[in-house]
Motif scaffolding. Structure first.
Motif: not given
Lengths: 352, 165
Positions: A76-82, A135-138, A235-240, A246-255
């Motif tokens: 659950f938290l693995f999906i919630m992170g990104p 944090m949650i994703g990692g 780092g935090y998206h090693t397992e993803y 994509g959501a993690f990387l995309f979030a960086e660009y939206v940020n």
């Protein structure tokens, strides 16, 4: 609340959402093109003319890759992170004024989703929430490297938030309001009473601190220690994998897009530009705001370019250097900036 | 008013989940949601500044530190030592005493007259600042000294002991 207002805001929200996602998608292409330019390469150029469709190809690849959820992880938290990372990246744009109010016939349309009177603090709150996704994703990945990345992200964000907040306080002392709309309206035009109206010319140190801190909050190089690939795999998206990565990387660009917009709004005059009154008379209240929006986006694109320029120019900090810079350089400088601003305001009010 | 009851229900629901979830990380996450519902309460009371400060300080800073520490502790069902039954009985007895006290206190309460604020916009930043720096200047300054002493204390605790190196 009347129906027309709801429809108007709904359209505005959808447009801003689409634009920020579109800009983020094409930032990935721009990043690769700029990296290639700085390193004397060509960059992606196969998909479409000049590589125009590369973001679509990347997105398609992300969608169709296999999604792996590690067996020992917390699903659950693995999906919630990104998801959280992408959500917090997107909601920051709600208080940014994108242009002067436009006039369609009798109707005046504000180009800002909401003008709350604590606008800056709202952005600050959203920024401080941004770390939860990482944090949650990692943590949920149940991997040492991911956990290290998550912990680095948390401590880095908390350290740089302080300097960011302090540099904003000096800006608030000058402008005297927390509403982003009022701050932009105070920076009207370019030149007034013998000095520039844009805040960057009254708060140069504050702007420098703010831009350094926003690099750190976006986890961009030289502050990308949470995902430093030579120490922590990724780092935090090693397992993803797949679209969650994509959501993690995309979030960086939206940020990056949102923080560029915030910097342009707070310090570089937002949609204001030299000679805007003349253009307003020339084009009228319907078309002149469009020029303002174009100017704001030009500033935003410059800042996005600046983010990328820095990334491919400056190497990554070591972790103790990062903490030293945050606590021993930026925070004292920010406090000194507040004191100097206070002295300056007192002198200006009493003597001049 | 219905909105108030809905948000109040959510606050109580999530704070109960904080207590009843087995995994401490879930507890912290539910606590974050609880704080978010508190922010909504503040907005319903027209106290925007308090709402956003609650958002930044509690959700954005303090809970990040809580989560940070819990992630490092690695608390699982397997590693957590079982408490002895004597401790459990003592916990139940003291908890029931607290419940009894609270129920008694609530029973002896009278319903007060609804308080009408002189200025309904007191929660907005401008009014709040004026009130803080005019009427409540001394308590405000004293609380800054309190925070300062706490800061000095925490730095002193975190500092390495020079004799031990």
């Amino acid at each position: 609340m009347e129906l027309a207002l709801i429809i108007e805001k709904f359209i505005l929200v959808v447009v801003i959402f689409a634009v920020s996602l579109g800009v983020a998608a094409y930032s990935t292409l721009a990043e690769r093109k700029i990296a290639a330019f700085l390193q004397g390469r060509v960059g992606p150029h196969r998909a479409g003319p000049g590589g125009m469709f590369q973001p679509l190809a990347d997105g398609g690849k992300m969608f169709f890759k296999e999604e792996i959820i590690p067996a020992e992880s917390n699903p659950f938290l693995f999906i919630m992170g990104p998801s959280l990372a992408l959500l917090t990246a997107c909601i920051g744009s709600a208080v940014i004024p994108w242009g002067q109010s436009m006039q369609f016939g009798d109707r005046v349309v504000e180009l800002q989703v909401t003008d709350i009177n604590v606008g800056i603090l709202y952005i600050f709150g959203v920024v401080s929430l941004g770390v939860y996704g990482i944090m949650i994703g990692g943590w949920a990945s149940n991997n040492k490297f991911s956990l290290m990345g998550a912990i680095r992200a948390a401590s880095q964000n908390i350290s740089y938030e302080i300097a960011m907040g302090l540099s904003l306080i000096a800006l608030l002392m000058v402008s005297g309001t927390l509403s982003l709309k009022d701050i932009v309206e105070q920076q009207h035009g370019f030149w007034n009473n013998g000095w520039f109206t844009w805040n960057v010319f009254t708060q140069p140190l504050g702007f420098l601190l703010f831009i350094v801190c926003s690099f750190a909050e976006c986890n961009r190089t030289p502050f990308d220690l949470p995902e430093s690939e030579n120490e922590l795999v990724a780092g935090y998206h090693t397992e993803y994998s797949g679209f969650k990565l994509g959501a993690f990387l995309f979030a960086e660009y939206v940020n990056m897009f949102v923080s560029s917009a915030v910097m342009a709004t707070l310090y570089w005059g937002g949609y204001n530009y030299p000679g805007m009154d003349y253009v307003f008379e020339l084009l009228g209240p319907t078309w002149a705001p469009i020029v303002g929006i174009a100017v704001l986006f030009a500033k935003i694109f410059f800042f996005i370019f600046f983010f990328m320029w820095i990334r491919w120019t400056i190497p990554r900090f070591r972790y103790d250097q990062l903490m030293n810079l945050g606590w021993k350089v930026l925070i004292p400088l920010a406090i000194a900036n507040i004191i100097l601003t206070g002295i300056w305001i007192t002198i200006k009010d009493n003597l001049l | 008013m219905n909105l108030f009851y809905f948000v109040a229900f959510l606050s109580i629901f999530f704070s109960l989940l904080v207590i009843f979830s087995k995994n401490p990380v879930y507890s912290v996450l539910f606590l974050i949601v609880t704080f978010f519902t508190f922010s909504v309460h503040y907005i319903l009371l027209n106290a925007q500044f308090l709402a956003i400060v609650n958002f930044i300080v509690y959700m954005g800073a303090i809970m990040v530190l809580f989560l940070f520490v819990l992630m490092l502790l690695n608390l699982n069902k397997d590693t957590e030592p079982m408490k002895s039954s004597l401790l459990k009985i003592a916990g139940v007895v003291s908890g029931l005493c607290l419940l009894l006290t609270l129920v008694g206190a609530v029973k002896s309460l009278n319903v007060s007259e609804p308080l009408i604020l002189k200025d309904p916009g007191i929660g907005l930043v401008k009014n709040l600042g004026k009130v803080l720096f005019n009427e409540f200047l001394l308590p405000f300054e004293v609380s800054s000294i309190l925070l300062f002493s706490a800061m000095v204390g925490s730095v002193l605790l975190a500092k390495k002991d020079p004799k031990k190196i």
